[in-house]
Design a protein around this motif. Sequence first.
Motif, short mmCIF file in Angstrom:
data_model
loop_
_atom_site.label_atom_id
_atom_site.label_comp_id
_atom_site.label_asym_id
_atom_site.label_seq_id
_atom_site.Cartn_x
_atom_site.Cartn_y
_atom_site.Cartn_z
N HIS A 197 37.43 31.04 34.25
CA HIS A 197 37.47 32.40 34.80
C HIS A 197 37.75 33.44 33.71
O HIS A 197 37.41 34.62 33.88
N GLU A 261 41.60 34.30 40.39
CA GLU A 261 41.09 33.79 41.67
C GLU A 261 40.26 34.82 42.43
O GLU A 261 39.51 34.47 43.35
N GLN A 262 40.37 36.09 42.05
CA GLN A 262 39.59 37.13 42.73
C GLN A 262 38.22 37.35 42.09
O GLN A 262 37.42 38.13 42.60
N ARG A 263 37.98 36.66 41.00
CA ARG A 263 36.66 36.74 40.35
C ARG A 263 35.70 35.77 41.02
O ARG A 263 36.14 34.91 41.81
N VAL A 265 33.45 32.53 41.84
CA VAL A 265 33.89 31.14 41.75
C VAL A 265 33.56 30.54 40.39
O VAL A 265 34.39 29.89 39.76
N ASP A 266 32.35 30.75 39.93
CA ASP A 266 31.93 30.17 38.65
C ASP A 266 30.71 30.91 38.12
O ASP A 266 30.21 31.86 38.75
#
Length: 528
Positions: A197, A261-263, A265-266
Amino acid sequence: MQADAVGDRYELIEEISSGGMGAIWRGFDSVLDREVAVKLIRTDAIVSAEQAEEFALRFQREARVTARIQHHGVPQVYDAVLDDSFDRLYLVMELVHGRSLRAFIDPEQPLPVSWAAAFGAQICTVLSHAHAVPVVHRDLKPDNVLVTDEGVVKVLDFGIAAILRTDVTRITATGTPIGTSQYMSPEQIQGGTVAPHSDLYALGCVLYELLCGHPVFDGDNDFTRMHQHVYDEPVPSQQVRADVPDELDSLVLELLAKVPEQRPVDAYEVYERLLPFLPTPGSRPESGTAIPTGVPDPTVMFRRPNAPRQRSIAEPVLQKTAPELAESVQQAPRTGLRESIKAAYERSDALLEEARYAQAAEMLQNVIEPAGEVLGAESLQVLSLRRRRAAILVIGGDYRLALPEFDALAAAFTRTEGAGSESAVECLQQAALCRAELGQVTAALRQFRDVLVRLRATDGDASPMAFDVRRLIGMLLLSENKVQEAWDTLQPLYDDLCLVRGKSDESAQEVRAILARIRLAEGPDGRA
């Protein structure tokens, strides 16, 4: 002069760039006769034997990890060379010819949306393969992305990344963050866990800069920029540039989220969300948009996926006028030039003996331009240098590069020495041979016939070169399935070879065998 060598195999030719970890050199692999990039780790970063051992271990692990990223967007790693003394550490990899993504960023002329998306999508494909290893780049920025002449992205410097496993954390930990302040994620700045991330955050910074023409945060110094990344909210790209689509603006803002975690997923999700902004296969370049000039188009690989290699066009040879030539000869350091040419020939000959053809050709190329500036592009010395280089390219099998040079040489010798001169005819023949090797049969036939006309005008039909050209014409006619024309060419050739050299001559026997195969397969005109 002999270049510095690494590991008794890689010669360092010239420095390409330098950075915090060391310098990148253009080099030559003397075993495989190819250009390589050699990354030299800075020796001043090693101040003790213990640190040298840690650097060596870290370096070797990173080289192995980088080599595991199987993707065309990551330069291939060929070798890792550690000096016995640990004084110097080298990474040998694929040499990429291209320009930095930094060259595409202009605040006065932002990129078309599709171009920014195309760069972002290509980077995503690289990151998805790297993160699967798993490898985190840690320093993704425009300066670490090269764009080839075909518009293909190559992400550099995965060598500073570390495999995400506990047994290597100790080796890679330095106590200071690795990265560049304009592209560092908040967790990276604060010394937290660096994960895939973190690369997505850097990708958001890069996308923002491609769209807006300036960094998302641009404080006066590193400390200010780091503070902005941790605490300040970015100005949405739509407020900077109104034509950025809502969905793309939202994606960039999500990539720049402070909390990992707010970005997205991948990298795969980012790629999927960029797809609507990419051109479709078969589509034409955008119209009505200011397209940058003089730089490769990154959308080509989406508009024309797996397209053939573009045809190369030989550039015209610039010639000096007689007054320019006379003036340059008067002003030239003739002795120094003469010594340089002599040294180039000697070094090239030595490399030829070692079957290092690409490097031998380059040695001559290095003196051709300065010699042309002093002596004139069509002086005998310069033409001889070019002819020697082109011949070496042929020996090394590089027919595509040799062809335009032999075409130009044939034209130059025709102008300076006449169409029937030995040099003009031989260069024309070599150009025809290159075309034959490249599958350009019709053009090769036309050129070989031109050679034969010139030979007949000076040496007749039975010179060694004429015999060879007649045989090649017959073979090319066969490859085009023009069996009767081939027979009509090869049968008289066989008769002439027998008359001049005798039936036991190797060339005569070879032509006889070809004729026998024609009779067996076709029996043209009942001549069996």
